[in-house]
Design a protein around this motif. Structure first.
Motif, PDB file in Angstrom:
ATOM      1  N   ALA A 126       0.829  -1.208   0.000  1.00 33.94           N
ATOM      2  CA  ALA A 126       0.000   0.000   0.000  1.00 33.94           C
ATOM      3  C   ALA A 126       0.861   1.254   0.000  1.00 33.94           C
ATOM      4  O   ALA A 126       0.598   2.216  -0.736  1.00 33.94           O
ATOM      5  CB  ALA A 126      -0.923  -0.007   1.218  1.00 33.94           C
ATOM      6  N   ALA A 127       1.912   1.256   0.813  1.00 33.50           N
ATOM      7  CA  ALA A 127       2.797   2.425   0.877  1.00 33.50           C
ATOM      8  C   ALA A 127       3.519   2.642  -0.443  1.00 33.50           C
ATOM      9  O   ALA A 127       3.716   3.784  -0.874  1.00 33.50           O
ATOM     10  CB  ALA A 127       3.795   2.251   2.016  1.00 33.50           C
ATOM     11  N   ARG A 128       3.916   1.561  -1.105  1.00 35.70           N
ATOM     12  CA  ARG A 128       4.590   1.697  -2.402  1.00 35.70           C
ATOM     13  C   ARG A 128       3.657   2.356  -3.419  1.00 35.70           C
ATOM     14  O   ARG A 128       4.080   3.214  -4.208  1.00 35.70           O
ATOM     15  CB  ARG A 128       5.039   0.322  -2.895  1.00 35.70           C
ATOM     16  N   ALA A 129       2.381   1.992  -3.403  1.00 35.71           N
ATOM     17  CA  ALA A 129       1.413   2.591  -4.325  1.00 35.71           C
ATOM     18  C   ALA A 129       1.239   4.080  -4.041  1.00 35.71           C
ATOM     19  O   ALA A 129       1.117   4.896  -4.966  1.00 35.71           O
ATOM     20  CB  ALA A 129       0.071   1.869  -4.213  1.00 35.71           C
ATOM     21  N   VAL A 130       1.243   4.455  -2.773  1.00 33.77           N
ATOM     22  CA  VAL A 130       1.073   5.858  -2.412  1.00 33.77           C
ATOM     23  C   VAL A 130       2.325   6.664  -2.766  1.00 33.77           C
ATOM     24  O   VAL A 130       2.228   7.819  -3.203  1.00 33.77           O
ATOM     25  CB  VAL A 130       0.700   5.984  -0.918  1.00 33.77           C
ATOM     26  N   LEU A 131       3.508   6.070  -2.616  1.00 33.55           N
ATOM     27  CA  LEU A 131       4.726   6.764  -3.052  1.00 33.55           C
ATOM     28  C   LEU A 131       4.700   7.004  -4.562  1.00 33.55           C
ATOM     29  O   LEU A 131       5.135   8.060  -5.036  1.00 33.55           O
ATOM     30  CB  LEU A 131       5.961   5.949  -2.681  1.00 33.55           C
ATOM     31  N   GLU A 132       4.188   6.050  -5.305  1.00 27.77           N
ATOM     32  CA  GLU A 132       4.070   6.218  -6.758  1.00 27.77           C
ATOM     33  C   GLU A 132       3.171   7.416  -7.076  1.00 27.77           C
ATOM     34  O   GLU A 132       3.497   8.248  -7.938  1.00 27.77           O
ATOM     35  CB  GLU A 132       3.511   4.937  -7.382  1.00 27.77           C
ATOM     36  N   LEU A 133       2.050   7.520  -6.380  1.00 24.99           N
ATOM     37  CA  LEU A 133       1.175   8.680  -6.559  1.00 24.99           C
ATOM     38  C   LEU A 133       1.886   9.972  -6.173  1.00 24.99           C
ATOM     39  O   LEU A 133       1.803  10.983  -6.880  1.00 24.99           O
ATOM     40  CB  LEU A 133      -0.084   8.530  -5.698  1.00 24.99           C
ATOM     41  N   ALA A 134       2.581   9.931  -5.037  1.00 20.40           N
ATOM     42  CA  ALA A 134       3.226  11.133  -4.511  1.00 20.40           C
ATOM     43  C   ALA A 134       4.190  11.748  -5.516  1.00 20.40           C
ATOM     44  O   ALA A 134       4.200  12.964  -5.725  1.00 20.40           O
ATOM     45  CB  ALA A 134       3.965  10.799  -3.212  1.00 20.40           C
ATOM     46  N   PHE A 135       4.989  10.907  -6.147  1.00 16.48           N
ATOM     47  CA  PHE A 135       6.016  11.415  -7.050  1.00 16.48           C
ATOM     48  C   PHE A 135       5.534  11.531  -8.495  1.00 16.48           C
ATOM     49  O   PHE A 135       5.802  12.535  -9.160  1.00 16.48           O
ATOM     50  CB  PHE A 135       7.258  10.519  -6.969  1.00 16.48           C
ATOM     51  N   ALA A 136       4.825  10.533  -8.988  1.00 15.58           N
ATOM     52  CA  ALA A 136       4.464  10.513 -10.404  1.00 15.58           C
ATOM     53  C   ALA A 136       3.209  11.329 -10.715  1.00 15.58           C
ATOM     54  O   ALA A 136       3.076  11.854 -11.819  1.00 15.58           O
ATOM     55  CB  ALA A 136       4.270   9.067 -10.867  1.00 15.58           C
ATOM     56  N   ARG A 137       2.301  11.444  -9.749  1.00 16.81           N
ATOM     57  CA  ARG A 137       1.033  12.130 -10.006  1.00 16.81           C
ATOM     58  C   ARG A 137       0.908  13.462  -9.279  1.00 16.81           C
ATOM     59  O   ARG A 137       0.410  14.441  -9.827  1.00 16.81           O
ATOM     60  CB  ARG A 137      -0.133  11.228  -9.577  1.00 16.81           C
ATOM     61  N   PHE A 138       1.347  13.497  -8.025  1.00 16.47           N
ATOM     62  CA  PHE A 138       1.125  14.697  -7.218  1.00 16.47           C
ATOM     63  C   PHE A 138       2.258  15.707  -7.344  1.00 16.47           C
ATOM     64  O   PHE A 138       2.105  16.856  -6.933  1.00 16.47           O
ATOM     65  CB  PHE A 138       0.936  14.319  -5.743  1.00 16.47           C
ATOM     66  N   GLY A 139       3.393  15.300  -7.871  1.00 13.42           N
ATOM     67  CA  GLY A 139       4.483  16.229  -8.101  1.00 13.42           C
ATOM     68  C   GLY A 139       5.324  16.563  -6.879  1.00 13.42           C
ATOM     69  O   GLY A 139       5.966  17.622  -6.839  1.00 13.42           O
ATOM     70  N   LEU A 140       5.356  15.679  -5.885  1.00 13.00           N
ATOM     71  CA  LEU A 140       6.174  15.952  -4.707  1.00 13.00           C
ATOM     72  C   LEU A 140       7.657  15.750  -5.017  1.00 13.00           C
ATOM     73  O   LEU A 140       8.034  14.912  -5.841  1.00 13.00           O
ATOM     74  CB  LEU A 140       5.756  15.051  -3.541  1.00 13.00           C
ATOM     75  N   HIS A 141       8.488  16.528  -4.340  1.00 12.17           N
ATOM     76  CA  HIS A 141       9.940  16.416  -4.462  1.00 12.17           C
ATOM     77  C   HIS A 141      10.513  15.476  -3.410  1.00 12.17           C
ATOM     78  O   HIS A 141      11.519  14.798  -3.659  1.00 12.17           O
ATOM     79  CB  HIS A 141      10.576  17.797  -4.310  1.00 12.17           C
ATOM     80  N   ARG A 142       9.860  15.421  -2.252  1.00  9.66           N
ATOM     81  CA  ARG A 142      10.414  14.688  -1.121  1.00  9.66           C
ATOM     82  C   ARG A 142       9.279  14.134  -0.265  1.00  9.66           C
ATOM     83  O   ARG A 142       8.279  14.833  -0.018  1.00  9.66           O
ATOM     84  CB  ARG A 142      11.295  15.640  -0.306  1.00  9.66           C
ATOM     85  N   VAL A 143       9.428  12.904   0.185  1.00  8.75           N
ATOM     86  CA  VAL A 143       8.481  12.297   1.121  1.00  8.75           C
ATOM     87  C   VAL A 143       9.269  11.786   2.317  1.00  8.75           C
ATOM     88  O   VAL A 143      10.288  11.112   2.158  1.00  8.75           O
ATOM     89  CB  VAL A 143       7.690  11.140   0.475  1.00  8.75           C
ATOM     90  N   VAL A 144       8.786  12.126   3.508  1.00  7.45           N
ATOM     91  CA  VAL A 144       9.435  11.693   4.737  1.00  7.45           C
ATOM     92  C   VAL A 144       8.501  10.755   5.502  1.00  7.45           C
ATOM     93  O   VAL A 144       7.294  10.715   5.258  1.00  7.45           O
ATOM     94  CB  VAL A 144       9.826  12.893   5.638  1.00  7.45           C
ATOM     95  N   ALA A 145       9.084  10.016   6.422  1.00 10.41           N
ATOM     96  CA  ALA A 145       8.325   9.193   7.362  1.00 10.41           C
ATOM     97  C   ALA A 145       8.999   9.313   8.715  1.00 10.41           C
ATOM     98  O   ALA A 145      10.223   9.199   8.815  1.00 10.41           O
ATOM     99  CB  ALA A 145       8.278   7.744   6.907  1.00 10.41           C
ATOM    100  N   ARG A 146       8.199   9.563   9.737  1.00  7.13           N
ATOM    101  CA  ARG A 146       8.718   9.694  11.100  1.00  7.13           C
ATOM    102  C   ARG A 146       8.161   8.561  11.943  1.00  7.13           C
ATOM    103  O   ARG A 146       6.964   8.270  11.873  1.00  7.13           O
ATOM    104  CB  ARG A 146       8.316  11.045  11.701  1.00  7.13           C
ATOM    105  N   LEU A 147       9.008   7.940  12.756  1.00  8.44           N
ATOM    106  CA  LEU A 147       8.552   6.801  13.543  1.00  8.44           C
ATOM    107  C   LEU A 147       9.311   6.698  14.846  1.00  8.44           C
ATOM    108  O   LEU A 147      10.437   7.193  14.974  1.00  8.44           O
ATOM    109  CB  LEU A 147       8.705   5.502  12.748  1.00  8.44           C
ATOM    110  N   ASP A 148       8.672   6.073  15.807  1.00 10.30           N
ATOM    111  CA  ASP A 148       9.313   5.753  17.071  1.00 10.30           C
ATOM    112  C   ASP A 148      10.493   4.831  16.780  1.00 10.30           C
ATOM    113  O   ASP A 148      10.359   3.843  16.056  1.00 10.30           O
ATOM    114  CB  ASP A 148       8.297   5.062  17.989  1.00 10.30           C
TER     115      ASP A 148
END
Length: 201
Positions: A126-148
């Motif tokens: 699911a996360a891989r599909a959303v990263l594909e949207l983020a970069f290929a469709r939404f035009g984001l330059h950078r995606v971060v993830a914050r975790l414990d």
């Protein structure tokens, strides 16, 4: 330049999953993992009651599109094989993408998965599909993830996605009654693109 609005055609299909906006009928499925202390151990929300989960679901039903900075795209994860079921199929988790900064074209990735669906790679898919949207469709330059920093399973998931560990913040949050460390992972658009170039030959 970020492409707004974020309004994908639903459902978003992967090999095994269908991602879609939440519906009011998802309550019992969300309660299964929103109320599970093990699932939410490293997630910002507490183990929720049915009433609290209902309130959370009410907001999620309006998060199937993003039109402004600061908003979250929050999608239900269900098995693709369940699409034809009259009741719509069980929601096994959720995947999230925040439009974190317009000036910096930055997003933030998140996810949660029911305990009985763990270990199958569903959150990674699911996360891989959303990263594909983020970069290929939404035009984001950078995606971060914050975790414990104690959440080793989540760190391993992010590394499977090809995200880089960038930072460790020591005792930067007082989280659920104790001081905790935060890990930050990130991916740039060019890193995502290079990861999708097929090998020669």
């Amino acid at each position: 330049m970020v492409n707004l609005p974020w309004r994908p055609a639903y459902p978003i299909l992967t090999d095994r999953l269908a991602l879609r906006p939440h519906r009011s009928g998802d309550l019992d499925d969300l309660l299964r993992y929103h109320s599970d202390p093990e699932v939410v151990r490293y997630i910002p929300w507490p183990a929720r009651t049915r009433e609290q989960t209902e309130a959370a679901l009410d907001s999620r039903t309006r998060q199937g599109e993003v039109t402004a900075e600061g908003q979250w795209l929050v999608l239900a994860i269900q098995l693709r094989d369940d699409l034809g079921l009259a009741e719509g199929g069980r929601v096994i988790g959720e995947v999230l993408l925040k439009f974190d900064s317009e000036a910096d074209a930055r997003g933030e990735l998140g996810y949660a998965i029911a305990r009985d669906a763990e270990g199958n790679g569903y959150a990674t898919e699911a996360a891989r599909a959303v990263l594909e949207l983020a970069f290929a469709r939404f035009g984001l330059h950078r995606v971060v993830a914050r975790l414990d920093a104690r959440n080793r399973a989540s760190a391993a998931l992010l590394e499977r996605l090809g995200m880089r560990r960038e930072a460790l913040f020591v005792e930067d949050e007082h989280f659920k009654g104790e001081w905790t460390d935060t890990l930050v992972y990130a991916m740039l658009d060019r890193e995502h693109s290079s990861a999708h170039i097929p090998e020669a030959g």
